[in-house]
Scaffold this active site. Sequence first.
Site, PDB file in Angstrom:
ATOM      1  N   ARG A  69       0.866  -1.181   0.000  1.00 17.21           N
ATOM      2  CA  ARG A  69       0.000   0.000   0.000  1.00 17.21           C
ATOM      3  C   ARG A  69       0.897   1.224   0.000  1.00 17.21           C
ATOM      4  O   ARG A  69       2.119   1.133   0.052  1.00 17.21           O
ATOM      5  CB  ARG A  69      -1.020   0.002   1.151  1.00 17.21           C
ATOM      6  CG  ARG A  69      -0.677  -0.721   2.421  1.00 17.21           C
ATOM      7  CD  ARG A  69       0.394  -0.066   3.215  1.00 17.21           C
ATOM      8  NE  ARG A  69       0.179   1.354   3.437  1.00 17.21           N
ATOM      9  CZ  ARG A  69       1.124   2.216   3.730  1.00 17.21           C
ATOM     10  NH1 ARG A  69       2.395   1.813   3.849  1.00 17.21           N
ATOM     11  NH2 ARG A  69       0.873   3.486   3.905  1.00 17.21           N
ATOM     12  N   GLY A  70       0.256   2.404  -0.028  1.00 15.03           N
ATOM     13  CA  GLY A  70       1.031   3.637  -0.187  1.00 15.03           C
ATOM     14  C   GLY A  70       1.091   3.942  -1.679  1.00 15.03           C
ATOM     15  O   GLY A  70       1.400   3.040  -2.483  1.00 15.03           O
ATOM     16  N   ALA A  71       0.814   5.199  -2.036  1.00 13.42           N
ATOM     17  CA  ALA A  71       0.632   5.533  -3.451  1.00 13.42           C
ATOM     18  C   ALA A  71       1.795   5.088  -4.360  1.00 13.42           C
ATOM     19  O   ALA A  71       1.572   4.380  -5.354  1.00 13.42           O
ATOM     20  CB  ALA A  71       0.371   7.029  -3.583  1.00 13.42           C
ATOM     21  N   GLN A 218      -1.978   2.479  10.132  1.00 13.94           N
ATOM     22  CA  GLN A 218      -0.692   2.500   9.413  1.00 13.94           C
ATOM     23  C   GLN A 218       0.374   3.258  10.200  1.00 13.94           C
ATOM     24  O   GLN A 218       1.566   2.985  10.069  1.00 13.94           O
ATOM     25  CB  GLN A 218      -0.859   3.154   8.027  1.00 13.94           C
ATOM     26  CG  GLN A 218      -1.614   2.320   7.031  1.00 13.94           C
ATOM     27  CD  GLN A 218      -3.073   2.721   6.989  1.00 13.94           C
ATOM     28  OE1 GLN A 218      -3.649   3.091   8.001  1.00 13.94           O
ATOM     29  NE2 GLN A 218      -3.681   2.632   5.833  1.00 13.94           N
ATOM     30  N   ASP A 259      -1.819  10.870  -1.762  1.00 13.21           N
ATOM     31  CA  ASP A 259      -2.201   9.825  -2.717  1.00 13.21           C
ATOM     32  C   ASP A 259      -2.558  10.412  -4.076  1.00 13.21           C
ATOM     33  O   ASP A 259      -2.500   9.735  -5.093  1.00 13.21           O
ATOM     34  CB  ASP A 259      -3.367   9.013  -2.169  1.00 13.21           C
ATOM     35  CG  ASP A 259      -2.898   8.173  -1.005  1.00 13.21           C
ATOM     36  OD1 ASP A 259      -2.865   8.692   0.126  1.00 13.21           O
ATOM     37  OD2 ASP A 259      -2.497   7.011  -1.240  1.00 13.21           O
ATOM     38  N   LYS A 270      -4.578  10.125   3.405  1.00 20.15           N
ATOM     39  CA  LYS A 270      -5.285   9.243   4.346  1.00 20.15           C
ATOM     40  C   LYS A 270      -6.310  10.008   5.186  1.00 20.15           C
ATOM     41  O   LYS A 270      -6.035  11.127   5.628  1.00 20.15           O
ATOM     42  CB  LYS A 270      -4.242   8.564   5.237  1.00 20.15           C
ATOM     43  CG  LYS A 270      -4.767   7.596   6.259  1.00 20.15           C
ATOM     44  CD  LYS A 270      -5.689   6.546   5.692  1.00 20.15           C
ATOM     45  CE  LYS A 270      -5.083   5.735   4.562  1.00 20.15           C
ATOM     46  NZ  LYS A 270      -6.051   4.889   3.849  1.00 20.15           N
TER      47      LYS A 270
HETATM   48  O1  MRU Z   1      -4.419   3.382   2.324  1.00 24.70           O
HETATM   49  P1  MRU Z   1      -2.923   3.514   2.250  1.00 24.70           P
HETATM   50  O2  MRU Z   1      -2.209   2.936   3.404  1.00 24.70           O
HETATM   51  O3  MRU Z   1      -2.406   3.032   0.919  1.00 24.70           O
HETATM   52  O4  MRU Z   1      -2.699   5.086   2.295  1.00 24.70           O
HETATM   53  C1  MRU Z   1      -1.404   5.591   2.282  1.00 24.70           C
HETATM   54  C2  MRU Z   1      -1.361   7.056   2.456  1.00 24.70           C
HETATM   55  O5  MRU Z   1      -2.379   7.722   2.583  1.00 24.70           O
HETATM   56  C3  MRU Z   1      -0.017   7.696   2.371  1.00 24.70           C
HETATM   57  O6  MRU Z   1       0.044   8.816   3.197  1.00 24.70           O
HETATM   58  C4  MRU Z   1       0.201   8.132   0.923  1.00 24.70           C
HETATM   59  O7  MRU Z   1       0.065   7.050   0.056  1.00 24.70           O
HETATM   60  C5  MRU Z   1       1.519   8.729   0.733  1.00 24.70           C
HETATM   61  S1  MRU Z   1       2.712   7.462   0.672  1.00 24.70           S
HETATM   62  C6  MRU Z   1       4.205   7.860   0.297  1.00 24.70           C
END
Ligand code: MRU
Length: 381
Positions: A69-71, A218, A259, A270
């Site tokens: 996960r994470g963009a 997270q 994201d 998030k």
């Molecule tokens: O739902 P997730 O855990 O994928 O969300 C992640 C986030 O919101 C992060 O802050 C975002 O992707 C930035 S990651 C470098």
Amino acid sequence: MFRVLALRLRGRLTLGMRVSGRHFRSIWLDESSGVLRIIDQTRLPHAFELRTLPDLPAVVEAIRTMRVRGAPLIGAAAAHGLALALAVDPSDASLAQARRELQATRPTAVNLRWAIDRVSRVVAHLDPGLRGARAQREAEDICDEDVAVCQKIGEHGLRIIRELSSRRGGEPVRILTHCNAGWLATVDWGTALAPIYKAHADGLPVHVWVDETRPRNQGASLTAFELREAGVPHTVIVDNAGGHLMQRGLVDAVLVGSDRTTATGDVCNKIGTYLKALAATDNGVPFYVALPISTIDWEIEDGLRQIPIEERSADEVAEVEGLRCDGRLERVRILTSSTDVANPAFDVTPARHVTAFITERGCFSPGRSEMERFRPGERPD
Ligand code: MRU
């Protein structure tokens, strides 16, 4: 070609984040077998488990269930997923089907579409027999470039922390972060956490307030894990504590990832990020967003109306997972089964709350004209 080579070399020379002293990326091709491997993030922080993703369905499952996960990492994984699909069936129909399946996994992070489009573009005109290998090379380039990009974000963000540090007279800079925008959310280094890792490595004292980030935690599970492994001082707080800490003058800056950010600077991140931005504005605390340029969606301007917000399963709110005293992981319900639940996974912080963006191309303020100068193809002054 030379650029990619240089990026590869740079990725090798500067080792990134470590777990128990050993360097890991969040996704990689195993050197001996060539299979795609990930760290299963649903098991952290209690278990550090690696997982093999042998084919497209496994990649789709891993993104949907948030093993990855994470963009930026979602984008990198999707690129590899496309390559795995094309290795089995390189036809146009297979490419289109893999694109649809990957795109449907998680709607909010724009890096997913960006990576899928990038791989598709380079294979579209190729003879089908060449597509699988070419797609895999592109996926690897995306991963290597992400590492270099995050390192650059770290360097640009370090200048901001250095400035805060001198204002604090060398006392620890107190940074509040939300969710996980560290190396686990990218391929290595992270976005919001990269400047913190660079500052720590440079001997600048920092202390991180880590929002636990309900419902999936997270912050508590991943950010705290990362910071502990890196030896960065930190404290986990409940999501509602940030405003109180800011009122007490205990936060020098808020630093989060994104994201998807619009071409005018509205930031989707998030769920809960917006409330931190409101509290930051009210208390005169600078609110920084660290992101790769690939997280900017240049096609949209109005984040509230145009960014699709992922709605996730009610179970994420109704249940919590933890370690029993006997060391076994257990899920328990905290709501009755008849309680109604809503679970929007992201929110949008309007551009007016953002102090500055920290990107691989430098730092800039929100607003279309300023941001356009940093758009790929443009040359920042
Ligand atoms: O739902 P997730 O855990 O994928 O969300 C992640 C986030 O919101 C992060 O802050 C975002 O992707 C930035 S990651 C470098």
